[in-house]
Design a protein around this motif. Sequence first.
Motif, PDB file in Angstrom:
ATOM      1  N   ASP A  40      -7.741  -3.295   3.566  1.00  0.00           N
ATOM      2  CA  ASP A  40      -7.609  -1.871   3.822  1.00  0.00           C
ATOM      3  C   ASP A  40      -6.443  -1.317   3.009  1.00  0.00           C
ATOM      4  O   ASP A  40      -5.306  -1.756   3.166  1.00  0.00           O
ATOM      5  CB  ASP A  40      -7.369  -1.639   5.321  1.00  0.00           C
ATOM      6  CG  ASP A  40      -7.205  -0.169   5.671  1.00  0.00           C
ATOM      7  OD1 ASP A  40      -7.483   0.694   4.810  1.00  0.00           O
ATOM      8  OD2 ASP A  40      -6.791   0.116   6.813  1.00  0.00           O
ATOM      9  N   GLY A  41      -6.739  -0.350   2.163  1.00  0.00           N
ATOM     10  CA  GLY A  41      -5.704   0.258   1.339  1.00  0.00           C
ATOM     11  C   GLY A  41      -5.341   1.663   1.768  1.00  0.00           C
ATOM     12  O   GLY A  41      -4.760   2.413   0.966  1.00  0.00           O
ATOM     13  N   GLY A  42      -5.657   2.033   2.994  1.00  0.00           N
ATOM     14  CA  GLY A  42      -5.341   3.382   3.446  1.00  0.00           C
ATOM     15  C   GLY A  42      -6.020   4.409   2.567  1.00  0.00           C
ATOM     16  O   GLY A  42      -7.224   4.328   2.299  1.00  0.00           O
ATOM     17  N   SER A  43      -5.256   5.363   2.075  1.00  0.00           N
ATOM     18  CA  SER A  43      -5.823   6.411   1.219  1.00  0.00           C
ATOM     19  C   SER A  43      -6.260   5.891  -0.139  1.00  0.00           C
ATOM     20  O   SER A  43      -6.946   6.592  -0.893  1.00  0.00           O
ATOM     21  CB  SER A  43      -4.811   7.541   1.029  1.00  0.00           C
ATOM     22  OG  SER A  43      -3.689   7.093   0.277  1.00  0.00           O
ATOM     23  N   LEU A  44      -5.875   4.648  -0.458  1.00  0.00           N
ATOM     24  CA  LEU A  44      -6.279   4.053  -1.742  1.00  0.00           C
ATOM     25  C   LEU A  44      -7.712   3.532  -1.676  1.00  0.00           C
ATOM     26  O   LEU A  44      -8.321   3.286  -2.723  1.00  0.00           O
ATOM     27  CB  LEU A  44      -5.349   2.895  -2.110  1.00  0.00           C
ATOM     28  CG  LEU A  44      -3.849   3.194  -2.157  1.00  0.00           C
ATOM     29  CD1 LEU A  44      -3.065   1.908  -2.372  1.00  0.00           C
ATOM     30  CD2 LEU A  44      -3.534   4.203  -3.255  1.00  0.00           C
ATOM     31  N   GLY A  45      -8.219   3.321  -0.471  1.00  0.00           N
ATOM     32  CA  GLY A  45      -9.530   2.709  -0.307  1.00  0.00           C
ATOM     33  C   GLY A  45      -9.413   1.201  -0.283  1.00  0.00           C
ATOM     34  O   GLY A  45      -8.359   0.627  -0.582  1.00  0.00           O
ATOM     35  N   PRO A  46     -10.479   0.504   0.086  1.00  0.00           N
ATOM     36  CA  PRO A  46     -10.453  -0.958   0.126  1.00  0.00           C
ATOM     37  C   PRO A  46     -10.168  -1.542  -1.258  1.00  0.00           C
ATOM     38  O   PRO A  46     -10.622  -1.017  -2.279  1.00  0.00           O
ATOM     39  CB  PRO A  46     -11.863  -1.337   0.593  1.00  0.00           C
ATOM     40  CG  PRO A  46     -12.419  -0.095   1.201  1.00  0.00           C
ATOM     41  CD  PRO A  46     -11.790   1.052   0.475  1.00  0.00           C
ATOM     42  N   VAL A  77       0.816  -1.216   0.000  1.00  0.00           N
ATOM     43  CA  VAL A  77       0.000   0.000   0.000  1.00  0.00           C
ATOM     44  C   VAL A  77       0.850   1.268   0.000  1.00  0.00           C
ATOM     45  O   VAL A  77       0.622   2.175  -0.829  1.00  0.00           O
ATOM     46  CB  VAL A  77      -0.988  -0.019   1.184  1.00  0.00           C
ATOM     47  CG1 VAL A  77      -1.670   1.346   1.337  1.00  0.00           C
ATOM     48  CG2 VAL A  77      -2.040  -1.107   0.988  1.00  0.00           C
ATOM     49  N   PRO A  78       1.868   1.404   0.874  1.00  0.00           N
ATOM     50  CA  PRO A  78       2.667   2.633   0.841  1.00  0.00           C
ATOM     51  C   PRO A  78       3.391   2.872  -0.480  1.00  0.00           C
ATOM     52  O   PRO A  78       3.581   4.020  -0.883  1.00  0.00           O
ATOM     53  CB  PRO A  78       3.665   2.435   1.992  1.00  0.00           C
ATOM     54  CG  PRO A  78       3.056   1.419   2.875  1.00  0.00           C
ATOM     55  CD  PRO A  78       2.273   0.516   1.982  1.00  0.00           C
ATOM     56  N   LEU A 127      -2.084  -1.120 -10.339  1.00  0.00           N
ATOM     57  CA  LEU A 127      -1.358  -1.229  -9.081  1.00  0.00           C
ATOM     58  C   LEU A 127      -2.279  -1.633  -7.925  1.00  0.00           C
ATOM     59  O   LEU A 127      -1.868  -2.352  -7.016  1.00  0.00           O
ATOM     60  CB  LEU A 127      -0.708   0.110  -8.724  1.00  0.00           C
ATOM     61  CG  LEU A 127       0.425   0.607  -9.619  1.00  0.00           C
ATOM     62  CD1 LEU A 127       0.725   2.061  -9.306  1.00  0.00           C
ATOM     63  CD2 LEU A 127       1.672  -0.244  -9.420  1.00  0.00           C
ATOM     64  N   TRP A 128      -3.498  -1.113  -7.946  1.00  0.00           N
ATOM     65  CA  TRP A 128      -4.443  -1.368  -6.861  1.00  0.00           C
ATOM     66  C   TRP A 128      -5.838  -1.455  -7.449  1.00  0.00           C
ATOM     67  O   TRP A 128      -6.282  -0.542  -8.152  1.00  0.00           O
ATOM     68  CB  TRP A 128      -4.393  -0.250  -5.822  1.00  0.00           C
ATOM     69  CG  TRP A 128      -5.216  -0.514  -4.596  1.00  0.00           C
ATOM     70  CD1 TRP A 128      -6.437   0.029  -4.305  1.00  0.00           C
ATOM     71  CD2 TRP A 128      -4.891  -1.364  -3.493  1.00  0.00           C
ATOM     72  NE1 TRP A 128      -6.900  -0.442  -3.098  1.00  0.00           N
ATOM     73  CE2 TRP A 128      -5.962  -1.306  -2.565  1.00  0.00           C
ATOM     74  CE3 TRP A 128      -3.790  -2.185  -3.200  1.00  0.00           C
ATOM     75  CZ2 TRP A 128      -5.962  -2.026  -1.378  1.00  0.00           C
ATOM     76  CZ3 TRP A 128      -3.795  -2.908  -2.014  1.00  0.00           C
ATOM     77  CH2 TRP A 128      -4.864  -2.814  -1.117  1.00  0.00           C
TER      78      TRP A 128
END
Length: 409
Positions: free
Chosen positions: A213-219, A137-138, A201-202
């Motif tokens: 949980d993808g943080g600021s990426l969203g689920p 994720v980061p 990538l996501w």
Amino acid sequence: MHAWPASEVPALPGKGRDLRIHDTATGGRVTLAPGPVARIYVCGITPYDATHMGHAATYNAFDLVQRVWLDTKRQVHYVQNVTDVDDPLLERAIRDGIDWVGLAERETALFREDMTALRMLPPQHYIGAVEAIPGIVPLVERLRDSGAAYELDGDVYFSVDADPHFGEVSHYSTELMRHLSAERGGDPERPGKKNPLDPMLWMAAREGEPSWDGGSLGPGRPGWHIECVAIALDHLGMGFDVQGGGSDLIFPHHEMGASHAQTLTGEYPMAKAYVHAGMVALDGEKMSKSRGNLVFVSKLRKDGVDPAAVRLALLSHRYRDDWEWTDQVLQDAVERLGRWRAAVSRPDGTPADALVEELREALSDDLDTPTALAAVDRWAALQTADGGDDESAPGLVSRAVDALLGVAL
């Protein structure tokens, strides 16, 4: 995630040679001269149908790389992933009406058993995609925040134009890249992408599919290429010695992975050599899950085939060549194994110091296993013809074949 038990690698007198191996990126051979610790990353299975002969051939090739390095008295830092969440895995689970987690665990366990039986040296780090998500994720966020990635309907794509070295692993034409992208999990025709080749990538969460949980990426869940990049950078860093896999990974997987890593770090190249094993065919077609024309290591073992014979069948072909699995290939390997075991069972034999050096020279020359096997064949024939009076020879040959070729006599 744990790997499998390591078989002991016998120590041989003297010292091996540095490995000269074909590098896909340069199109020629390079001499690998790592430091005290050689670093290798080999892409692992998507665990929904393991372990077929194509898998076995690939991991056999990179097992040999490790053995050559160990013979030079180096340590080896080997990392391998398991893509334990991906579209093909989910599709197979739905087709068979089973839980995708259970399917992945079952096939990964079977893969471990097969690798143990074939005496493949295990990785020091065996990492599943799911367990790597906190580190993935980061990286995606960094690429997005730097402008090297962008969002499209909640999904995040890498911009291949962000890497000035994109294309330098495969050297394929744009037309071929688009074709292979569509064939191997990409979506070049998706509207809204900046470049048809841009890889995901996501993937934003889809209904009925697993997500994290993808943080600021969203689920969501990670793309295929960034998975390996995150694991490799975490455990090996940039500029490791060998990036390995089957030739079907040249594009898009290794091309995209290199671009991800190079853009993230500003360093080039990701790996000093990109090494690829050939494809194994059956009945004239590439052995693949989609075609269903698979020969499984576990099935051969269940049928009573000695894993050492399976390994000799793999070794009878150059690792970079495409070849076809046949009953005759296996029968020839069974007969060769019998000849070799008979030869080393004698109480004495023809001196074998020269044979050890022949094996070292053949393997250092781009893993030339057919030449290595022929050298052992000649020694075994001399044993049959007139033997010898060197009491240490049979034991030395047995140890050399085990240490360098991974075949237990």
